[in-house]
Scaffold this motif. Structure first.
Motif, PDB file in Angstrom:
ATOM      1  N   PRO A 104      -0.060  11.025  15.082  1.00 44.34           N
ATOM      2  CA  PRO A 104      -1.419  11.116  14.507  1.00 44.34           C
ATOM      3  C   PRO A 104      -2.371  11.938  15.359  1.00 44.34           C
ATOM      4  CG  PRO A 104      -0.967   8.886  15.306  1.00 44.34           C
ATOM      5  CD  PRO A 104       0.321   9.639  15.337  1.00 44.34           C
ATOM      6  N   VAL A 105      -2.202  11.889  16.674  1.00 41.49           N
ATOM      7  CA  VAL A 105      -3.127  12.603  17.548  1.00 41.49           C
ATOM      8  C   VAL A 105      -3.134  14.092  17.236  1.00 41.49           C
ATOM      9  CG1 VAL A 105      -3.649  13.227  19.917  1.00 41.49           C
ATOM     10  CG2 VAL A 105      -2.888  10.912  19.378  1.00 41.49           C
TER      11      VAL A 105
ATOM     12  N   PHE B 233       0.830  -1.206   0.000  1.00 40.20           N
ATOM     13  CA  PHE B 233       0.000   0.000   0.000  1.00 40.20           C
ATOM     14  C   PHE B 233       0.864   1.255   0.000  1.00 40.20           C
ATOM     15  CE2 PHE B 233       0.679   0.583   4.503  1.00 40.20           C
ATOM     16  CZ  PHE B 233       0.353   1.904   4.740  1.00 40.20           C
TER      17      PHE B 233
ATOM     18  N   ILE C 270      -3.822  10.200   9.413  1.00 42.53           N
ATOM     19  CA  ILE C 270      -4.984   9.325   9.244  1.00 42.53           C
ATOM     20  C   ILE C 270      -4.531   7.898   8.978  1.00 42.53           C
ATOM     21  CG2 ILE C 270      -7.043   8.895   7.876  1.00 42.53           C
ATOM     22  CD1 ILE C 270      -6.758  11.950   7.061  1.00 42.53           C
ATOM     23  N   LEU C 271      -3.550   7.769   8.082  1.00 41.20           N
ATOM     24  CA  LEU C 271      -3.050   6.420   7.774  1.00 41.20           C
ATOM     25  C   LEU C 271      -2.536   5.740   9.040  1.00 41.20           C
ATOM     26  CD1 LEU C 271      -1.206   7.105   4.401  1.00 41.20           C
ATOM     27  CD2 LEU C 271      -3.238   5.692   4.727  1.00 41.20           C
ATOM     28  N   LYS C 272      -1.835   6.529   9.856  1.00 43.73           N
ATOM     29  CA  LYS C 272      -1.310   5.947  11.095  1.00 43.73           C
ATOM     30  C   LYS C 272      -2.455   5.555  12.031  1.00 43.73           C
ATOM     31  CE  LYS C 272       3.291   7.888  11.266  1.00 43.73           C
ATOM     32  NZ  LYS C 272       4.273   8.621  12.073  1.00 43.73           N
ATOM     33  N   ALA C 273      -3.473   6.434  12.111  1.00 45.47           N
ATOM     34  CA  ALA C 273      -4.608   6.109  12.967  1.00 45.47           C
ATOM     35  C   ALA C 273      -5.280   4.826  12.496  1.00 45.47           C
ATOM     36  CB  ALA C 273      -5.616   7.259  12.953  1.00 45.47           C
ATOM     37  N   MET C 274      -5.243   4.599  11.195  1.00 51.13           N
ATOM     38  CA  MET C 274      -5.870   3.395  10.667  1.00 51.13           C
ATOM     39  C   MET C 274      -4.940   2.187  10.732  1.00 51.13           C
ATOM     40  SD  MET C 274      -8.212   4.702   7.513  1.00 51.13           S
ATOM     41  CE  MET C 274      -6.874   5.323   6.549  1.00 51.13           C
ATOM     42  N   GLY C 275      -3.782   2.375  11.324  1.00 49.85           N
ATOM     43  CA  GLY C 275      -2.925   1.215  11.568  1.00 49.85           C
ATOM     44  C   GLY C 275      -1.649   1.160  10.751  1.00 49.85           C
ATOM     45  N   ALA C 276      -1.363   2.213   9.958  1.00 49.72           N
ATOM     46  CA  ALA C 276      -0.096   2.207   9.227  1.00 49.72           C
ATOM     47  C   ALA C 276       1.047   2.379  10.228  1.00 49.72           C
ATOM     48  CB  ALA C 276      -0.072   3.330   8.203  1.00 49.72           C
ATOM     49  N   ARG C 277       2.084   1.568  10.077  1.00 50.59           N
ATOM     50  CA  ARG C 277       3.220   1.673  10.996  1.00 50.59           C
ATOM     51  C   ARG C 277       4.064   2.890  10.646  1.00 50.59           C
ATOM     52  NH1 ARG C 277       5.614  -4.328  11.600  1.00 50.59           N
ATOM     53  NH2 ARG C 277       3.710  -5.333  12.335  1.00 50.59           N
TER      54      ARG C 277
ATOM     55  N   LYS D 101      -1.624  15.507   7.346  1.00 47.64           N
ATOM     56  CA  LYS D 101      -2.963  15.060   7.723  1.00 47.64           C
ATOM     57  C   LYS D 101      -3.198  13.635   7.237  1.00 47.64           C
ATOM     58  CE  LYS D 101      -7.349  16.084   6.319  1.00 47.64           C
ATOM     59  NZ  LYS D 101      -8.227  16.958   5.555  1.00 47.64           N
ATOM     60  N   GLN D 102      -2.881  13.415   5.961  1.00 50.33           N
ATOM     61  CA  GLN D 102      -3.075  12.088   5.387  1.00 50.33           C
ATOM     62  C   GLN D 102      -2.255  11.043   6.145  1.00 50.33           C
ATOM     63  OE1 GLN D 102      -3.019  14.911   3.757  1.00 50.33           O
ATOM     64  NE2 GLN D 102      -3.591  14.730   1.605  1.00 50.33           N
TER      65      GLN D 102
ATOM     66  N   ILE E  13      -5.008  14.812  14.021  1.00 56.10           N
ATOM     67  CA  ILE E  13      -6.450  14.625  14.135  1.00 56.10           C
ATOM     68  C   ILE E  13      -7.062  15.724  14.993  1.00 56.10           C
ATOM     69  CG2 ILE E  13      -8.183  13.118  15.155  1.00 56.10           C
ATOM     70  CD1 ILE E  13      -6.048  10.856  14.249  1.00 56.10           C
TER      71      ILE E  13
ATOM     72  N   VAL F 246       0.142   4.547  -2.235  1.00 59.98           N
ATOM     73  CA  VAL F 246      -0.011   5.897  -1.692  1.00 59.98           C
ATOM     74  C   VAL F 246       1.051   6.823  -2.278  1.00 59.98           C
ATOM     75  CG1 VAL F 246       0.003   7.270   0.415  1.00 59.98           C
ATOM     76  CG2 VAL F 246      -1.083   5.032   0.408  1.00 59.98           C
TER      77      VAL F 246
END
Lengths: 262, 402
Positions: free
Chosen positions: B395-396, B3, B305-312, B301-302, B399, B7
């Motif tokens: 990420p925090v 992925f 978000i990716l990190k919040a969704m679990g991207a390392r 920002k992107q 967000i 990206v």
């Protein structure tokens, strides 16, 4: 009683190193499977901080967060990332879609991160979810070409694509008009009932709070109230949350009152 | 495709203007490198070819002690002058050893001596060079540079240089008289006239058969020297050293010793070209680095978000490393194309007046591949710092700030 999905013990959070600001003062909370709970409170009461810690995005200064007995504190950064990907769905106030991708691609991103190749099963699932949120006609539109409500619905589909056990929302309707808010609430209810997903939503919206199953109110970093709406009538439930949002009209519903009660 | 690639590609594709500019930036840099490299290489090759292309790079002669009959071969009085004897005896062995070497492209034994061409009462000094035509062709390409007649050295046939022939009105088929140092006179039949592209050689050289020259100059079975061409002209010195090391009693001299100033000019040209290329590369690298650094901020920002969704964190890094690599590869390919275009334009431009380009330019696949690879690696490295920033992004914060 259903099993406890998420549990916190003596959760404390202090920001800053020189000037210390304690945001959370020992939160004990247990969320059960299938619950639809709202977290309410004034600005600065620690709602978002709590949610970020529950979502493994932020770390508590002390205390424990347990997900089905698994301690976040004992997991590595990469473990937590994988955990977020597989078990949690996030919905934010600002939809936070990736503008470079289409609606369908945005929904698929969590599956890509999981290691999926974006084929067959994942795509089918993503399309089903977009259908569920009523956007099956907008699959290949760039997210920037969608309205605010549509974007938020894409974000909801995205949060659900990996079939998470827990859906976390940080003011998911904070940026939407009341009609769209109703739609989103309806979606949450559908997801909760049909998919059995546990929902924990930080909200400023009295309407959503009043209609969720449980309300947790934070005041100055502590749980000041924690009650179930299930035994209350709709009007009572609304009266319970209204004062939080309308200091000067404790017995009047905010935002124009009864019209919000559906 | 992971992925991160998806990206990275999409970020580049959606950042059209920015991507295009940085691609062009890399492409222009790479094209300058390709052009400059080819130009300098072409210039050097051309100069070297003109200098030593058709002359020996190394020549091996005898040194005291190698001769089979050392008593005879010390300093010999001949006529009324003293000649240090550098003749090579037992040369067949030497030749055989040399022919086995892979780093030599031509090995040609020569027996030579001076004489005077006698024509109409005038004596013109000439150098009589006894050769094996086939072997000498490896160095001088005589057969291919005949002005008239045919390249043949049978019997008493000789080949005469163009200027010598012209000045003395000698034509193919003529018989010429040459006076030798021992006082004798010899007549030869001119079988052809050659042009080696060098006035001095054309004005004094006469080629004849090796065996005949040996007899005329009383060399017996010895020769004057063996001339060599080496595959890499810059290795001439090393080849000469190794020949001396391998064969005791021979003296191996090379063209580098006698062309020191030309070489140092070529070297400084080469190193200044290298310096320019390093700075071009540095400019490219800094350009990519800064564009990607800005991109990390733009895309924070992107990434959050990716990190919040679990991207390392490592994945977030990779997205930028891949962007660097993609920009590098794309820019390098584009730049190589542009570079070839520049070379074509140069060739065309310099050929307008004469119809022939100033000198041949031949971009090698190898040099272009090296330049492209270096640009790609540099672009990827340029992405390291942005990638690190991307990995550290929290990420925090993204967000929270919407």
């Amino acid at each position: 009683m259903a099993e406890i999905v998420l549990e916190t013990k003596e959760l404390k959070k202090v920001y800053g190193t020189q000037v210390k600001t304690q945001v959370l003062h020992g939160i004990d909370l247990a969320v059960r499977k299938g619950e639809f709970a709202s977290i309410i409170g004034y600005s600065g009461s620690g709602k978002s901080t709590l949610l970020n810690i529950l979502g493994a995005l932020d770390k508590p200064t002390s205390g424990q967060v347990l997900f089905r007995g698994m301690d976040f504190g004992k997991m590595t950064e990469n473990d937590l990332a994988a955990f977020r990907n597989e078990n949690l769905g996030f919905i934010f106030q600002f939809h936070h879609l990736l503008p470079e991708f289409t609606a369908l691609e945005n929904v698929l991103i969590p599956t890509w991160i999981r290691g999926g190749r974006g084929r067959g099963k994942d795509v089918k699932k993503a399309k089903e979810l977009l259908d569920l949120v009523g956007l099956s006609e907008f699959l290949n539109k760039k997210s920037t070409n969608l309205s605010g409500g549509q974007q938020q619905r894409v974000a909801i589909a995205r949060a659900l694509v990996n079939e998470p056990a827990l859906l976390l929302g940080d003011e998911p309707t904070g940026n939407l008009d009341s009609d769209t808010t109703d739609q989103i609430y309806g979606l949450f209810r559908t997801i909760n009932e049909e998919l059995g997903t546990t929902l924990l939503i930080v909200t400023h919206n009295d309407h959503i709070a009043a209609k969720s199953d449980r309300v947790v109110e934070l005041t100055d970093g502590k749980v000041s109230r924690d009650y179930s709406n299930l035994e209350l009538g709709a009007e009572d439930a609304f009266r319970q949350v209204a004062p939080v949002y309308c200091k000067f009209c404790p017995h009047q519903p905010a935002h124009g009152g009864q019209s919000h009660l559906l | 495709m992971g992925f991160e690639w998806k990206v990275a590609l999409r970020f580049l594709k959606e950042g059209r203007g920015q991507t295009l500019f940085i691609l062009l930036g890399i492409a222009v840099g790479v094209s300058v490198q390709v052009f400059l490299n080819t130009l300098i290489t072409g210039l050097q090759d051309n100069l070297i070819d003109q200098t030593v292309g058709t002359s020996p790079h190394v020549w091996v002669s005898g040194r005291n002690g190698f001769q089979e009959t050392p008593l005879e071969a010390s300093n010999v009085i001949r006529g009324n002058f003293l000649e240090k004897d550098t003749d090579l005896g037992g040369w067949e062995v030497v030749e055989q050893v040399l022919e086995e070497r892979k780093d030599l492209t031509a090995v040609s034994p020569v027996a030579e001596g001076s004489g005077n061409l006698v024509k109409g009462g005038l004596a013109v000094p000439v150098l009589l060079r006894g050769i094996d035509l086939e072997k000498a062709d490896g160095i001088y390409r005589i057969s291919g540079r005949m002005v008239s007649g045919s390249p043949s050295l049978e019997g008493n046939q000789v080949l005469v240089g163009l200027d010598l022939a012209r000045e003395n009105e000698i034509g193919t088929g003529d018989v010429v008289q040459v006076a030798l140092p021992d006082g004798s006179s010899q007549s030869f039949t001119v079988s052809g006239i050659f042009d080696l592209g060098n006035g001095t050689l054309n004005g004094s050289w006469i080629f004849l058969d090796l065996g005949r020259a040996q007899r005329l100059f009383g060399l017996g079975d010895r020769i004057s020297k063996i001339e060599l061409q080496v595959a890499d002209v810059f290795q001439a010195e090393a080849v000469a050293d190794s020949v001396e090391g391998r064969l005791e009693g021979v003296l191996a001299e090379n063209w580098i010793e006698s062309n020191a100033s030309l070489l140092s000019a070529l070297q400084s040209q080469g190193s200044s070209s290298l310096l320019i290329q390093v700075f071009v590369l540095l400019a490219i690298t800094l350009g990519i680095s800064s564009v990607l650094a800005v991109s990390v901020v733009q895309k924070s920002k992107q990434l959050g978000i990716l990190k919040a969704m679990g991207a390392r964190n490592a994945s977030a890094s990779r997205i930028f490393l891949y962007q660097g690599a993609l920009l590098g590869i794309g820019g390098a390919l584009l730049g190589i194309g542009l570079g070839i275009g520049l070379i074509r334009m140069f060739l065309w431009g310099t050929a307008i007046q004469t119809g022939v380009p100033l000198f041949p330019l031949d971009p090698t696949l190898e040099s272009m591949a090296v330049i492209g690879a270096i640009a790609t690696v540099a672009s990827t490295l340029a992405a390291l710092l942005p990638a690190k920033r991307s990995s550290k992004l929290n990420p925090v914060e993204v967000i929270r700030n919407g």
